[in-house]
Design an enzyme around this catalytic site. Sequence first.
Site, mmCIF file in Angstrom:
data_model
loop_
_atom_site.group_PDB
_atom_site.id
_atom_site.type_symbol
_atom_site.label_atom_id
_atom_site.label_comp_id
_atom_site.label_asym_id
_atom_site.label_seq_id
_atom_site.Cartn_x
_atom_site.Cartn_y
_atom_site.Cartn_z
ATOM 1 N N LYS A 65 4.484 1.983 -2.409
ATOM 2 C CA LYS A 65 4.256 3.348 -3.110
ATOM 3 C C LYS A 65 6.102 3.194 -2.722
ATOM 4 O O LYS A 65 7.211 3.888 -2.864
ATOM 5 C CB LYS A 65 3.731 4.672 -2.619
ATOM 6 N N SER A 76 1.012 -1.208 -0.026
ATOM 7 C CA SER A 76 -0.063 0.448 -0.497
ATOM 8 C C SER A 76 1.173 1.682 -0.280
ATOM 9 O O SER A 76 1.738 1.750 -0.417
ATOM 10 C CB SER A 76 -0.894 0.403 1.245
ATOM 11 N N HIS A 115 -7.098 -5.987 -0.083
ATOM 12 C CA HIS A 115 -6.532 -5.226 0.261
ATOM 13 C C HIS A 115 -5.417 -5.347 1.829
ATOM 14 O O HIS A 115 -5.947 -5.214 2.234
ATOM 15 C CB HIS A 115 -6.695 -3.874 0.398
ATOM 16 N N TRP A 174 -10.215 0.159 -5.118
ATOM 17 C CA TRP A 174 -9.731 1.241 -5.404
ATOM 18 C C TRP A 174 -8.022 1.789 -5.869
ATOM 19 O O TRP A 174 -7.665 3.065 -5.641
ATOM 20 C CB TRP A 174 -9.611 1.566 -3.435
HETATM 21 C C1 GTR Z 1 -5.857 4.853 1.567
HETATM 22 C C2 GTR Z 1 -5.082 5.243 0.241
HETATM 23 C C3 GTR Z 1 -4.376 4.036 -0.706
HETATM 24 C C4 GTR Z 1 -3.357 3.369 0.234
HETATM 25 C C5 GTR Z 1 -3.938 3.019 1.386
HETATM 26 C C6 GTR Z 1 -3.070 2.390 2.878
HETATM 27 O O1 GTR Z 1 -6.094 4.976 2.117
HETATM 28 O O2 GTR Z 1 -6.245 5.669 -0.129
HETATM 29 O O3 GTR Z 1 -3.391 5.137 -1.420
HETATM 30 O O4 GTR Z 1 -2.164 3.470 0.489
HETATM 31 O O5 GTR Z 1 -4.244 4.183 2.173
HETATM 32 O O6 GTR Z 1 -1.263 2.893 2.977
HETATM 33 O O7 GTR Z 1 -3.318 1.610 3.243
#
Ligand code: GTR
Length: 421
Positions: A265, A261, A402, A352
């Site tokens: 990045k 997540s 996720h 997402w």
């Molecule tokens: C979310 C965000 C994503 C992702 C995620 C995370 O809220 O929109 O870009 O990075 O968090 O890091 O769990």
Amino acid sequence: MKLLTCFVCAFFILSMSPLLSQTNYDESKVPSFEVPDPLTTFKGKKIKSVKKWEKARRPELLHFFENNVYGKIPKTLKIDSYNILEQDDNALNGKAKRKQVELTFKNNGKTLSYTILLYLPKNIAKAAVFLGYNFYGNHTITEDKAVLISSAWANNNESFQIENNTLTEESRGKRTNRWAVEKILEAGYGLATIYYGEVDPDKNDFSDGIHSLLYQQDQSRPKLDEWGSIAAWSWGMVRALDYFEKDPDVDASKVISFGHSRLGKTSLWAAATDKRFAGVISNNSGCGGATMSKRKFGETLAVINDRFPHWFCDNFNEYNENEEALPVDQHQLLALIAPRPLYVASAEEDQWADPRGEFLSAHYATQVYHLYDMEGIETMEMPKVNEPIHNTVSYHIRTGKHDVTDYDWENYIRWANAFVK
Ligand code: GTR
């Protein structure tokens, strides 16, 4: 206080709703756009060789991402000292060597320290290592009682019993599901992890974390083209790699940067900026990570920059609801990793993060791997769920949400065995 919190929440949701209600999850509504060519320079020159890629194109792309997306690091800062806080050659019921190493940095009269938790396979002299941040402290990734609890600021989390922004014993082992420690060790790899909040607390406040050590006089936040939190966390991974070069138990030439997540990045940007990383894993990294911004599918730049104004550099705001103006896209970030092995992974229920955008990004980056005679994601047809494509550039989409699962780790290990180790 409760009423105020409700009010703030309602205000937040209402103020976000126009953007969020525009969230597109319909493939037929993805705008058509020209995919920026990794192998044509900004001035229009075609790149046909590794030499030209490395001399002309790669640096200009890296420069663009530095100045306009993640932000540049104002100056170099080396490890001031490191301290082995704790070590045990018979950890995890005799299966592993454990080390907890604190790195300390000093500048501007300020000090910052963070702790690497390292598990190493006992039977290997110098182990290849997966390095990745965790969200809630090193002690959450394992039940191991010896793992120290960080005193750094943490996001509150009810299900982890984290209150008052403080980590406690209550959350020990809460994230073991995301870290296949045994599988990693059995496969002959080490695992290194750091609590990301020790490098920079994940909040829109630039008075703390590593940023504050590198300000010029009278500076209190990064300049428009200077580092946000993702670049700060990436910096922390790079400094951990500096430490590994000094640790006789680690093969520093075989360190794989891993992240999920926002931390995916981060793992991508760390490896883009430092060629010493031997491989990279992006687990569900999504917007501003592996996925293509111009698709505007799921999370968009306006949404991410609004919700997390501290993650990227301020210059990146220029592309909010203006993705067309971007002269690059995230497949070119992936291309910066070539020729090193890269694994991009998505999850079916994580729309997402735009799984298709992550897949296409890996596909479009592959042409740079071809310059090095390596294979990647050759097809434009997405594989079925749970049917990974393994090459120097690998991809899978698994069932589920996720998250990081054992399935993900099993595949990362297979890929690392074939392409990194
Ligand atoms: C979310 C965000 C994503 C992702 C995620 C995370 O809220 O929109 O870009 O990075 O968090 O890091 O769990």
